[in-house]
Write a protein that holds these residues in place. Structure first.
Motif, mmCIF file in Angstrom:
data_model
loop_
_atom_site.group_PDB
_atom_site.id
_atom_site.type_symbol
_atom_site.label_atom_id
_atom_site.label_comp_id
_atom_site.label_asym_id
_atom_site.label_seq_id
_atom_site.Cartn_x
_atom_site.Cartn_y
_atom_site.Cartn_z
ATOM 1 N N ALA A 3 22.508 76.650 83.571
ATOM 2 C CA ALA A 3 23.324 76.366 82.384
ATOM 3 C C ALA A 3 23.213 77.486 81.361
ATOM 4 O O ALA A 3 24.190 77.846 80.700
ATOM 5 N N ILE A 4 22.018 78.053 81.230
ATOM 6 C CA ILE A 4 21.804 79.157 80.290
ATOM 7 C C ILE A 4 22.316 80.470 80.883
ATOM 8 O O ILE A 4 22.945 81.285 80.214
ATOM 9 N N GLY A 5 22.047 80.667 82.164
ATOM 10 C CA GLY A 5 22.374 81.945 82.788
ATOM 11 C C GLY A 5 23.832 82.149 83.133
ATOM 12 O O GLY A 5 24.318 83.285 83.142
ATOM 13 N N ALA A 6 24.569 81.064 83.410
ATOM 14 C CA ALA A 6 25.950 81.194 83.882
ATOM 15 C C ALA A 6 26.850 81.993 82.939
ATOM 16 O O ALA A 6 27.533 82.927 83.379
ATOM 17 N N PRO A 7 26.893 81.660 81.638
ATOM 18 C CA PRO A 7 27.774 82.450 80.757
ATOM 19 C C PRO A 7 27.298 83.886 80.583
ATOM 20 O O PRO A 7 28.104 84.788 80.348
ATOM 21 N N LEU A 8 25.998 84.125 80.722
ATOM 22 C CA LEU A 8 25.468 85.479 80.580
ATOM 23 C C LEU A 8 25.863 86.337 81.774
ATOM 24 O O LEU A 8 26.307 87.477 81.603
ATOM 25 N N SER A 9 25.700 85.775 82.972
ATOM 26 C CA SER A 9 26.094 86.541 84.160
ATOM 27 C C SER A 9 27.601 86.758 84.194
ATOM 28 O O SER A 9 28.085 87.827 84.588
ATOM 29 N N ALA A 10 28.365 85.758 83.749
ATOM 30 C CA ALA A 10 29.823 85.880 83.730
ATOM 31 C C ALA A 10 30.260 87.005 82.792
ATOM 32 O O ALA A 10 31.199 87.759 83.102
ATOM 33 N N LYS A 11 29.579 87.134 81.675
ATOM 34 C CA LYS A 11 29.915 88.187 80.716
ATOM 35 C C LYS A 11 29.650 89.566 81.313
ATOM 36 O O LYS A 11 30.461 90.493 81.158
ATOM 37 N N ALA A 12 28.531 89.698 82.034
ATOM 38 C CA ALA A 12 28.209 90.983 82.658
ATOM 39 C C ALA A 12 29.199 91.317 83.770
ATOM 40 O O ALA A 12 29.663 92.455 83.884
ATOM 41 N N VAL A 13 29.536 90.316 84.581
ATOM 42 C CA VAL A 13 30.504 90.521 85.659
ATOM 43 C C VAL A 13 31.844 90.975 85.097
ATOM 44 O O VAL A 13 32.501 91.869 85.634
ATOM 45 N N LYS A 14 32.257 90.356 83.999
ATOM 46 C CA LYS A 14 33.536 90.691 83.365
ATOM 47 C C LYS A 14 33.561 92.147 82.916
ATOM 48 O O LYS A 14 34.607 92.792 82.900
ATOM 49 N N GLN A 15 32.387 92.671 82.551
ATOM 50 C CA GLN A 15 32.298 94.064 82.115
ATOM 51 C C GLN A 15 32.162 95.033 83.295
ATOM 52 O O GLN A 15 32.019 96.236 83.094
ATOM 53 N N GLY A 16 32.189 94.486 84.518
ATOM 54 C CA GLY A 16 32.114 95.339 85.700
ATOM 55 C C GLY A 16 30.715 95.777 86.075
ATOM 56 O O GLY A 16 30.537 96.687 86.891
ATOM 57 N N ILE A 17 29.713 95.107 85.499
ATOM 58 C CA ILE A 17 28.317 95.456 85.769
ATOM 59 C C ILE A 17 27.807 94.627 86.948
ATOM 60 O O ILE A 17 27.971 93.410 86.958
ATOM 61 N N PRO A 18 27.208 95.254 87.958
ATOM 62 C CA PRO A 18 26.649 94.464 89.062
ATOM 63 C C PRO A 18 25.506 93.581 88.569
ATOM 64 O O PRO A 18 24.621 94.048 87.847
ATOM 65 N N VAL A 19 25.543 92.319 88.960
ATOM 66 C CA VAL A 19 24.566 91.335 88.507
ATOM 67 C C VAL A 19 23.762 90.836 89.701
ATOM 68 O O VAL A 19 24.313 90.272 90.644
ATOM 69 N N VAL A 20 22.456 91.049 89.648
ATOM 70 C CA VAL A 20 21.554 90.508 90.662
ATOM 71 C C VAL A 20 20.875 89.287 90.053
ATOM 72 O O VAL A 20 20.131 89.409 89.077
ATOM 73 N N VAL A 21 21.143 88.120 90.607
ATOM 74 C CA VAL A 21 20.560 86.885 90.083
ATOM 75 C C VAL A 21 19.265 86.579 90.828
ATOM 76 O O VAL A 21 19.210 86.576 92.056
ATOM 77 N N PHE A 22 18.219 86.331 90.061
ATOM 78 C CA PHE A 22 16.903 85.993 90.578
ATOM 79 C C PHE A 22 16.823 84.465 90.641
ATOM 80 O O PHE A 22 16.619 83.794 89.641
ATOM 81 N N GLY A 23 17.041 83.904 91.826
ATOM 82 C CA GLY A 23 17.039 82.452 91.982
ATOM 83 C C GLY A 23 18.141 82.027 92.924
ATOM 84 O O GLY A 23 18.970 82.843 93.343
ATOM 85 N N ALA A 24 18.142 80.745 93.274
ATOM 86 C CA ALA A 24 19.139 80.216 94.210
ATOM 87 C C ALA A 24 20.042 79.224 93.492
ATOM 88 O O ALA A 24 19.747 78.034 93.426
ATOM 89 N N PHE A 25 21.127 79.719 92.920
ATOM 90 C CA PHE A 25 22.016 78.883 92.118
ATOM 91 C C PHE A 25 23.407 78.728 92.714
ATOM 92 O O PHE A 25 24.190 77.906 92.267
ATOM 93 N N GLY A 26 23.749 79.561 93.698
ATOM 94 C CA GLY A 26 25.038 79.428 94.353
ATOM 95 C C GLY A 26 26.194 79.579 93.379
ATOM 96 O O GLY A 26 26.208 80.468 92.525
ATOM 97 N N LYS A 27 27.153 78.690 93.476
ATOM 98 C CA LYS A 27 28.360 78.778 92.662
ATOM 99 C C LYS A 27 28.133 78.384 91.210
ATOM 100 O O LYS A 27 29.030 78.509 90.376
ATOM 101 N N ALA A 28 26.933 77.918 90.896
ATOM 102 C CA ALA A 28 26.634 77.572 89.504
ATOM 103 C C ALA A 28 26.530 78.812 88.620
ATOM 104 O O ALA A 28 26.593 78.708 87.394
ATOM 105 N N MET A 29 26.345 79.998 89.244
ATOM 106 C CA MET A 29 26.287 81.239 88.491
ATOM 107 C C MET A 29 27.062 82.322 89.228
ATOM 108 O O MET A 29 26.987 82.413 90.452
#
Length: 358
Positions: free
Chosen positions: A126-152
């Motif tokens: 819930a905390i990470g999803a909008p943060l990762s989405a913002k980085a993705v939107k800026q074209g920055i590769p995002v490596v997520v530490f954890g198993a969240f699937g489509k939630a992030m």
């Protein structure tokens, strides 16, 4: 949200088996962690050269918090791996002390610093999803530490533990107790998705049995708090037939309480920590040790480097090795290293002896 993540974890386990059987893992040659410790969980990949960028690179890391020796070692493995890549000009690590507002501010600051890749270990999806989405939107590769699937949203996701960890411990207790009795549950940091998933895996492993969870506490994955809570439960006089732990520092603490109070040992779940393995060997407690490798720290750095080099990666990876059993204890315990060592590690032998010498 936890239900969504739980479903994702079930998909992760099934997808990992499918990929392994199909041989799809041969499609990309990037070894995130040694064979047998990490496997892709999907056939979907990033495109070659999709995130390729000329060095030097600035890589940012936002982690949810610190607080135990596993996280300390994971960070050391992360930073050591980063030091091996001369292409990384700046490696920025920040942790949020398990505070949502600080993690939001941390990620926004890293994006302001125009990082070339970002690693996010969120407190929760819930905390990470909008943060990762913002980085993705800026074209920055995002490596997520954890198993969240489509939630992030992520470029690639690297996970371990979760329901698998909880289930391995729960199945051990169910077998040892012949499907009946009372157990205590020592949980981790409240509100952290990884903690919730471990507990869900444990509870599911007991479905259909006559085992009852009679006490449930949050020990924050730490020795000091775990010991205090275990002392309280032992002094209360409540009967217990077995104990499930979300982390081994709490197990070690409870073993010390039982020894100091003269209380007879009951089966207790542990984890791949050298201090716990030592206590397991010395006390003879019946136990099992799920493996949650601190090498995940190295894995997320390797993934970031591979993306910036232009190499294709699978969209998700998961580490789920078999737990250490009683008969395998001597294969894993390192009497030459101190209690703070967690396994399996990606650090070279010389570094391990330097950092964890007794």
């Amino acid at each position: 949200m936890s239900r969504t993540i739980s479903r994702t974890m079930r998909w992760v386990a099934a997808a990992a088996a499918t990929v392994a059987m199909s041989g799809a893992a041969l499609a990309a040659d990037v070894e995130i962690l040694p064979n047998g410790l990490m496997a892709p969980t999907t056939t979907e990949q990033t495109k070659p050269d999709q995130f390729k960028k000329a060095p030097p690179w600035r890589i940012g890391v936002s982690f949810g918090g610190v607080g135990n020796t596993w996280i300390v070692q994971m960070i050391q493995e992360m930073k050591y791996e980063a030091s091996l890549h001369k292409e990384i000009g700046e490696f920025i690590f920040v942790e949020a002390n398990w505070q949502a507002a600080k993690q939001v501010a941390d990620v926004e600051d890293l994006l302001t610093k125009k990082v070339d890749a970002i690693i996010i270990g969120p407190i929760s999806a819930a905390i990470g999803a909008p943060l990762s989405a913002k980085a993705v939107k800026q074209g920055i590769p995002v490596v997520v530490f954890g198993a969240f699937g489509k939630a992030m949203q992520s470029t690639t996701e690297i996970g371990a533990g979760g329901e698998v960890f909880g289930r391995q411990g729960g199945e051990f207790l169910r077998k040892e107790l012949n499907g009946k009795g009372s157990v205590w549950a020592f949980r981790g940091v409240a509100g952290v998705d990884e903690e919730t998933l471990r507990y869900e895996g444990f509870r599911k492993s007991l479905v259909g049995s006559d085992i009852k969870i009679t006490n449930e506490v949050f020990g924050d994955w730490g020795y000091a708090k775990g010991k205090q809570l275990c002392e309280n439960l032992v002094l209360s006089g409540n009967a217990v037939d077995g104990i499930w732990f979300s982390g081994a520092e709490m197990t070690r603490a409870c073993l010390d309480v039982f020894k100091e109070s003269g209380k007879a040992l009951v089966p207790m779940t542990g984890e791949g920590n050298n201090g716990f393995l030592r206590a397991w060997k010395q006390t003879g407690v019946k136990s099992v040790a799920p493996l949650f490798t601190p090498g995940l720290g190295a894995a997320v750095v390797r993934a970031s480097v591979a993306l910036l080099e232009g190499k294709p990666l699978y969209k998700s990876y998961f580490s789920a090795p078999a737990a250490v059993q009683q008969g395998d204890l001597d294969k894993f315990y390192r009497p030459d290293l101190n209690d703070a060592y967690w396994l399996p590690s990606t650090l070279p032998e010389a570094k391990l002896k330097e950092m964890f010498h007794r």
